[in-house]
Design an enzyme around this catalytic site. Structure first.
Site, mmCIF file in Angstrom:
data_model
loop_
_atom_site.group_PDB
_atom_site.id
_atom_site.type_symbol
_atom_site.label_atom_id
_atom_site.label_comp_id
_atom_site.label_asym_id
_atom_site.label_seq_id
_atom_site.Cartn_x
_atom_site.Cartn_y
_atom_site.Cartn_z
ATOM 1 N N GLN A 1 -5.644 -1.795 9.567
ATOM 2 C CA GLN A 1 -5.325 -3.107 9.013
ATOM 3 C C GLN A 1 -5.936 -4.211 9.875
ATOM 4 O O GLN A 1 -5.797 -4.211 11.097
ATOM 5 C CB GLN A 1 -3.794 -3.257 8.936
ATOM 6 C CG GLN A 1 -3.332 -4.488 8.189
ATOM 7 C CD GLN A 1 -3.652 -4.462 6.697
ATOM 8 O OE1 GLN A 1 -3.664 -3.421 6.060
ATOM 9 N NE2 GLN A 1 -3.928 -5.629 6.136
ATOM 10 N N LYS B 1 0.840 -1.204 0.000
ATOM 11 C CA LYS B 1 0.000 0.000 0.000
ATOM 12 C C LYS B 1 0.874 1.253 0.000
ATOM 13 O O LYS B 1 0.577 2.239 -0.667
ATOM 14 C CB LYS B 1 -0.924 -0.004 1.234
ATOM 15 C CG LYS B 1 -2.026 -1.055 1.119
ATOM 16 C CD LYS B 1 -2.733 -1.334 2.437
ATOM 17 C CE LYS B 1 -3.705 -2.497 2.262
ATOM 18 N NZ LYS B 1 -4.240 -3.048 3.492
ATOM 19 N N ASP C 1 -11.629 1.773 2.889
ATOM 20 C CA ASP C 1 -11.785 0.315 2.790
ATOM 21 C C ASP C 1 -13.208 -0.044 2.351
ATOM 22 O O ASP C 1 -13.458 -1.166 1.917
ATOM 23 C CB ASP C 1 -11.579 -0.312 4.182
ATOM 24 C CG ASP C 1 -10.240 -1.018 4.316
ATOM 25 O OD1 ASP C 1 -9.719 -1.516 3.307
ATOM 26 O OD2 ASP C 1 -9.734 -1.073 5.459
HETATM 27 N N1 GUN Z 1 -6.698 -7.362 5.914
HETATM 28 C C1 GUN Z 1 -6.773 -8.156 4.810
HETATM 29 N N2 GUN Z 1 -7.368 -7.491 3.797
HETATM 30 C C2 GUN Z 1 -7.664 -6.263 4.257
HETATM 31 C C3 GUN Z 1 -8.279 -5.113 3.684
HETATM 32 O O1 GUN Z 1 -8.699 -5.102 2.516
HETATM 33 N N3 GUN Z 1 -8.395 -4.028 4.498
HETATM 34 C C4 GUN Z 1 -7.974 -4.032 5.784
HETATM 35 N N4 GUN Z 1 -8.164 -2.937 6.491
HETATM 36 N N5 GUN Z 1 -7.410 -5.078 6.358
HETATM 37 C C5 GUN Z 1 -7.251 -6.181 5.593
#
Ligand code: GUN
Length: 291
Positions: free
Chosen positions: A97, A53, A120
């Protein structure tokens, strides 16, 4: 005939170029899109996802901030950090996350994030907007999947989509997005009897179960489109999807690879949401100036 590969990596590169151009334009208007990622603990997969990211943000020109806290962090402290960024005008997207440590309630955390900064697309308000087909922040993996299918010029309307997996992050929302594109959607999960009988009816098969090589040639209809969302690390260290790629390649018309498939598009759709949020915020600023 072997299946065509839908390269998420190539599509992601194209989209990131367009996003970089939009960021340039926003910066000319004095708005620098900002993403804050909050990590609690040291989950190795989370650290690896966050690196992706960060790299994409830097590539596009999005200001990236990582807030990394120890596993022992209290829920209240985390909610306070979110509250701070909810009010910070330089921050357009907040991503906490997942997974979180057991003592922190995921629901409370997701609901604390301002729906206007929920890049998200996990906040119940945004999920509701998605359900009724309104313009909102769409969850990144499902939105990336729809983009990938469209990029290969595959018609979605009228197709039978079978989704294997019913997580809130991928399975459930990808079915809704494809339903909004006029597909007929069937969900399968661990309690579906005779899984093969259902998956074999799919014109478009989306697999998001998180189990290596779970779907084999026996599950796939001739000329189906196979979207493999799984990212599983084998004992050898090699990454593989939920679908036996070599099987699908012989049967399907299109298949997404792992790695280089859905993953890069997920990250790109996150950047898309951050840029969208920054644009929304620039528009709100303009309106308030005019008042
Ligand atoms: N953990 C695994 N995939 C994701 C996601 O798309 N967003 C977040 N915030 N955590 C994750």
């Amino acid at each position: 005939m072997t299946a065509s590969i839908i390269s998420g990596k190539e599509l992601a590169q194209e989209k990131r170029k367009q996003l970089a151009q939009e960021v340039k334009e926003l910066k000319q208007q004095g708005v620098v899109p900002g993403l804050v990622v909050i990590l609690v603990g040291d989950h190795p997969a989370s650290i690896s996802y966050i690196k992706g990211k960060q790299k994409a943000s830097e590539e596009i020109g999005v200001a990236f901030t990582l807030e990394h806290f120890p596993e022992s962090m209290e829920e209240k402290e985390l909610l306070d950090v979110i509250e701070k960024y909810n009010h910070d005008e330089s921050c357009h997207g907040i991503l906490v996350q997942l997974p979180l440590p057991d003592h922190i309630q995921e629901k409370a955390v997701i609901e604390k994030i301002s729906p206007l900064k929920d890049v998200d697309g996990f906040h119940p308000l945004n999920i509701g907007q998605m359900m009724i087909g309104e313009d909102t922040f769409l969850p990144c993996t499902p939105a990336g999947i729809v983009e990938m299918i469209k990029s290969a010029n595959i018609e979605i309307a009228g197709k039978h989509v079978v989704v294997v997996g019913r997580s809130n992050i991928v399975g459930k929302p990808v079915g809704i997005l494809l339903l909004n594109e006029h597909a007929t959607v069937t969900y399968c999960h661990s309690r579906t009897p005779d899984l093969k009988e259902v998956t074999k009816q799919a014109d478009i098969l989306v697999v998001a179960v998180g189990r290596a090589n779970f779907i084999t040639g026996e599950h796939i209809k001739e000329n189906a489109v196979v979207i493999d969302v799984g990212v599983n690390r084998l004992e050898t260290g090699k990454l593989c999807g939920d679908v036996v790629f070599e099987d699908a390649k012989q049967i399907a018309s299109h298949i997404t690879p792992v790695p280089g498939g859905v993953g890069p598009m997920t990250i790109t759709m996150l950047a898309h949401n951050v840029v969208k949020s920054a644009r929304n915020s620039a528009e709100r600023l303009q309106v308030s100036k005019e008042l």
